[in-house]
Motif scaffolding. Structure first.
Motif, short mmCIF file in Angstrom:
data_model
loop_
_atom_site.label_atom_id
_atom_site.label_comp_id
_atom_site.label_asym_id
_atom_site.label_seq_id
_atom_site.Cartn_x
_atom_site.Cartn_y
_atom_site.Cartn_z
N ASN A 18 63.80 38.11 51.34
CA ASN A 18 61.77 38.14 51.15
C ASN A 18 61.90 39.35 50.64
OD1 ASN A 18 62.59 36.35 53.29
ND2 ASN A 18 61.77 38.31 54.67
N LYS A 19 62.64 40.35 49.41
CA LYS A 19 61.95 41.49 48.80
C LYS A 19 61.80 40.19 47.64
CE LYS A 19 61.82 46.22 47.40
NZ LYS A 19 62.77 47.62 47.44
N PRO A 20 62.97 39.68 46.82
CA PRO A 20 62.25 39.19 45.33
C PRO A 20 61.53 38.27 45.45
CG PRO A 20 64.75 39.51 45.84
CD PRO A 20 64.32 39.97 47.46
N LEU A 21 61.16 37.63 46.34
CA LEU A 21 60.18 36.34 46.81
C LEU A 21 58.39 36.70 47.05
CD1 LEU A 21 59.15 33.32 47.75
CD2 LEU A 21 59.62 33.58 50.08
N ASN A 22 58.16 38.25 48.57
CA ASN A 22 57.15 38.74 47.58
C ASN A 22 56.80 39.07 46.77
OD1 ASN A 22 57.57 38.11 49.88
ND2 ASN A 22 58.20 40.33 50.87
N HIS A 23 57.92 40.05 45.61
CA HIS A 23 57.60 40.60 44.43
C HIS A 23 57.05 38.81 43.39
CE1 HIS A 23 57.34 43.09 40.65
NE2 HIS A 23 58.76 41.56 40.16
N GLU A 24 57.59 38.19 43.40
CA GLU A 24 58.16 36.73 42.41
C GLU A 24 55.60 36.31 42.96
OE1 GLU A 24 58.90 32.64 41.94
OE2 GLU A 24 60.01 33.77 42.72
N LEU A 25 55.68 36.39 44.04
CA LEU A 25 53.76 35.91 44.49
C LEU A 25 53.02 36.72 44.61
CD1 LEU A 25 54.58 34.01 48.32
CD2 LEU A 25 54.25 33.10 46.12
N LEU A 26 53.59 38.36 44.41
CA LEU A 26 53.05 38.90 43.78
C LEU A 26 52.56 39.04 42.75
CD1 LEU A 26 50.48 41.96 44.64
CD2 LEU A 26 52.85 43.17 44.39
N VAL A 27 53.34 38.59 41.47
CA VAL A 27 53.13 38.64 39.74
C VAL A 27 52.42 37.54 39.87
CG1 VAL A 27 54.36 38.18 38.37
CG2 VAL A 27 55.29 40.39 39.59
N THR A 28 52.59 36.22 40.99
CA THR A 28 51.94 35.43 40.38
C THR A 28 50.24 35.20 40.24
OG1 THR A 28 54.11 33.73 40.17
CG2 THR A 28 51.81 32.73 40.55
N SER A 29 50.33 35.82 41.53
CA SER A 29 48.38 36.19 42.06
C SER A 29 48.05 37.05 41.20
CB SER A 29 48.76 36.42 43.32
OG SER A 29 49.92 35.63 44.01
N VAL A 30 48.72 37.98 40.81
CA VAL A 30 48.08 38.75 39.57
C VAL A 30 47.42 38.40 38.69
CG1 VAL A 30 48.27 41.03 38.17
CG2 VAL A 30 48.39 41.21 41.48
N LEU A 31 48.68 37.74 37.48
CA LEU A 31 48.33 36.37 36.15
C LEU A 31 47.74 35.88 36.82
CD1 LEU A 31 52.44 36.69 35.50
CD2 LEU A 31 50.04 37.86 35.20
N THR A 32 47.36 35.33 37.79
CA THR A 32 46.21 34.63 37.99
C THR A 32 44.94 34.30 37.79
OG1 THR A 32 48.04 32.53 39.36
CG2 THR A 32 45.84 32.16 39.79
N MET A 33 44.71 36.35 38.72
CA MET A 33 43.71 36.13 39.26
C MET A 33 43.27 36.96 37.12
SD MET A 33 42.50 39.40 41.31
CE MET A 33 43.02 38.84 42.68
N LEU A 34 44.62 37.63 36.66
CA LEU A 34 43.69 37.96 35.00
C LEU A 34 43.01 36.73 33.89
CD1 LEU A 34 46.92 41.16 35.31
CD2 LEU A 34 44.09 40.78 35.31
N SER A 35 44.19 35.74 34.64
CA SER A 35 43.74 35.00 33.75
C SER A 35 42.14 34.16 34.07
CB SER A 35 44.92 33.09 34.12
OG SER A 35 45.96 33.61 33.72
N ALA A 36 41.51 34.01 35.66
CA ALA A 36 41.15 33.91 35.45
C ALA A 36 39.36 34.64 35.49
CB ALA A 36 40.54 33.54 36.67
N VAL A 37 39.71 35.77 35.29
CA VAL A 37 38.78 36.92 34.81
C VAL A 37 38.95 36.80 33.20
CG1 VAL A 37 38.28 38.97 34.45
CG2 VAL A 37 39.11 38.38 37.11
N MET A 38 39.91 36.57 32.81
CA MET A 38 39.92 36.73 31.31
C MET A 38 38.90 35.02 30.87
SD MET A 38 43.02 38.34 30.19
CE MET A 38 42.64 37.78 28.25
N GLY A 39 39.14 33.74 31.56
CA GLY A 39 38.91 32.58 31.25
C GLY A 39 37.23 32.55 31.40
N THR A 40 36.70 32.95 32.62
CA THR A 40 35.51 33.38 33.01
C THR A 40 35.02 34.18 32.36
OG1 THR A 40 36.32 33.23 35.28
CG2 THR A 40 33.63 34.11 35.06
N ALA A 41 35.19 35.28 31.26
CA ALA A 41 34.72 36.09 30.72
C ALA A 41 34.71 35.59 29.15
CB ALA A 41 35.85 37.42 30.83
N ALA A 42 35.86 34.89 28.70
CA ALA A 42 35.74 33.85 27.26
C ALA A 42 34.34 33.58 27.62
CB ALA A 42 36.67 33.30 27.64
N LEU A 43 34.73 32.16 28.29
CA LEU A 43 33.46 31.51 28.59
C LEU A 43 32.19 31.34 29.35
CD1 LEU A 43 35.04 28.76 31.39
CD2 LEU A 43 34.38 28.08 28.74
N VAL A 44 31.34 33.08 29.56
CA VAL A 44 30.60 33.69 29.11
C VAL A 44 30.13 34.03 28.26
CG1 VAL A 44 28.92 35.50 30.33
CG2 VAL A 44 30.57 34.32 32.14
#
Length: 513
Positions: A18-44
């Protein structure tokens, strides 16, 4: 102690997985959030640069103010819209979970076929609003998360509110036909001795030659009972209640002799069949209760059909009739035959004054012109046709699908999906008010809230709601002048049409509560 050690060992073995699966989900969530923030900032940033070129006073603070105002507007949004938004969000969440193969809360692992499980898997409550009509649906959207491997049909039943919005929807294992609502009298006067649920029942009949009907709760659409036909019997798709709501009368076929039967079921005892009568004809279709509360009125279509193929076996020798039966004994009180033996008496509606409204489906040659909308009152020696301009009954293509009567305003509505129209009659003059083009229309019922949303020039409106196979629920409002001063409305429209469309295909019948 051994069992505790075993559990501890199991947990220690599961943790590395379960540990690698949780780590992978956490990394994916962080990257998705960063991408969303950066994309929104660029559009604004791009948008703000464009605004600066047009307006030197533009600032980034404007975006904060805009977002705040939108959040404040949510607090004043009507409750109904918020409920619809919440439902849409829930549906999207289910779809997302299904796509990523995540466990869905409340989903059953086993494929059960009991009535309780059927209701739990196939009923969806959408809006907390009272139901005004119930309709069968030949094709409706599915909630994929609730579909079992053997459930691939689109058939169902829906509850509809006064605004013609869907309140609940329940899938069915086969196509349905008539919808029968239990009278209000029963819900108000039933005693605890009968163990009767205070919520009214709605009976959903399977389409001929089905061997099942279902009993649903009108408020929620939940399935309460699934009733199977007796041996050597199948249903003809129609039923009616006694005035007190205690007994249900169902048109049936004896598959051995092909004689028509009327099965009687006790609504206070889980809809157990208690007796049956002869319908005094072949192919009984719709039946209604007479206002006297003691007489069944039965449309014997006259057609022998083969159960599996629905093939018509006796079109040349058929003998349709309208039969009046004593509901307590089954004794034949009166029987009337139409002028042509191929005028199949199919659909009925009962006026409060005891006049039966009759819809005909003609089985003869296409060039033969016969009246398709008739009336009859006990004691009359023959049927009385309504008046069709220039006697052009061919406009209905020899097929009437539904008949609905507004006794209070003395109006009649008939539908023909083959003719693609709904026609409204003034029963005082027996003349056609007008016809409205509605492709594939079939269901018809009296309209609720008839005084609401009045349009200019349409006072004291009455009317009907008509459903069709293209997903429309159409309100047909009748101008009061259309039935009193016809010359005054010749330049305008005697019928106002207002359609609301849904992503589903409504079936043959629509019933008002």
């Amino acid at each position: 102690m051994h069992s505790i050690d075993a559990k501890t060992a199991d947990k220690s073995q599961q943790q590395p997985e379960n540990k690698p699966l949780n780590h992978e989900l956490l990394v994916t969530s962080v990257l998705t959030m960063l991408s969303a923030v950066m994309g929104t900032a660029a559009l604004v940033g791009i948008h703000h640069r464009y605004r600066k070129q047009r307006d030197a006073d533009a600032s980034l603070q404007d975006y904060v103010v805009g977002i705040s105002s939108q959040l404040q507007s949510l607090t004043v949004t009507p409750k109904r819209k918020l409920v619809q938004f919440r439902h849409a969000y829930q549906q999207a969440a289910v779809a997302w979970q299904q796509a990523y193969r995540l466990p869905i809360e409340g989903k059953h692992k086993a494929n059960h076929h009991s009535v309780t499980d059927f209701s739990a898997l196939h009923s969806t409550t959408i809006l907390p609003r009272p139901v005004c009509w119930v309709s069968g649906v030949a094709s409706m959207p599915k909630n994929r998360s609730l579909i079992t491997e053997n459930d691939e049909n689109d058939f169902g039943v829906v509850g509809i509110d006064a605004d013609r919005q869907i309140v609940w929807q329940t899938t069915m294992p086969e196509r349905v036909h008539d919808i029968v609502v239990q009278p209000v009298f029963a819900a108000q006067n039933s005693s605890a001795n009968h163990k009767y649920d205070q919520n009214r029942d709605v009976v959903v009949m399977g389409r001929r030659p089905s061997e099942k009907f279902w009993v649903l709760d009108t408020a929620t659409g939940h399935v309460k009972f699934a009733i199977k036909a007796s041996t050597h019997r199948h249903f003809y798709g129609h039923a009616c209640y006694s005035v007190d709501g205690k007994l249900l009368y169902v048109t049936e076929n004896d598959t051995l002799s092909l004689d028509g039967k009327i099965g009687i079921y006790d609504a206070y005892d889980s809809y157990k069949k208690i007796v049956e009568y002869d319908s005094h004809g072949i192919g009984p279709h719709e039946l209604v209760m007479h206002p006297d509360g003691e007489t069944l009125v039965i449309a014997n279509g006259g057609i022998k059909t083969e159960q599996a193929s629905r093939e018509e076996l006796n079109l040349e020798s058929m003998q349709p009739s309208l039969a009046y039966l004593n509901r307590h004994t089954g004794a034949l009180l009166e029987q009337i035959m139409p002028e042509h033996n191929q005028m199949s008496v199919r659909h009925l509606a009962m006026h409060d004054d005891g006049t039966v409204m009759i819809g005909i489906q003609f089985q003869g040659e296409k060039h033969i012109n016969v009246p398709l909308v008739l009336t009859h009152k006990r004691g009359d020696s023959e049927f009385n046709p309504l008046i069709m301009p220039n006697d052009q009954w061919q406009r209905f293509h020899q097929y009437i699908a539904s008949v609905a009567v507004d006794s209070a305003h003395n109006l009649l509505c008939v539908t023909t999906p083959i003719g693609g129209c709904a026609a409204l009659y003034d029963l005082d003059t027996r003349r056609l008010i007008d016809e409205v083009s509605l492709p594939d229309c079939a269901g018809a019922a009296v309209l609720f809230n008839q005084d609401a949303n009045k349009a200019d020039g349409y006072n004291e409106r009455s009317g009907f709601i008509v459903s069709d196979g293209q997903g429309q629920l159409t309100a047909l409002y009748v101008d009061s002048l259309a039935t009193t001063e016809r010359d005054a409305v010749d330049e305008g429209e005697p019928i106002l049409k207002d359609s609301r469309c849904h992503m589903m295909s409504f079936d043959n019948h629509l019933q008002a509560l």
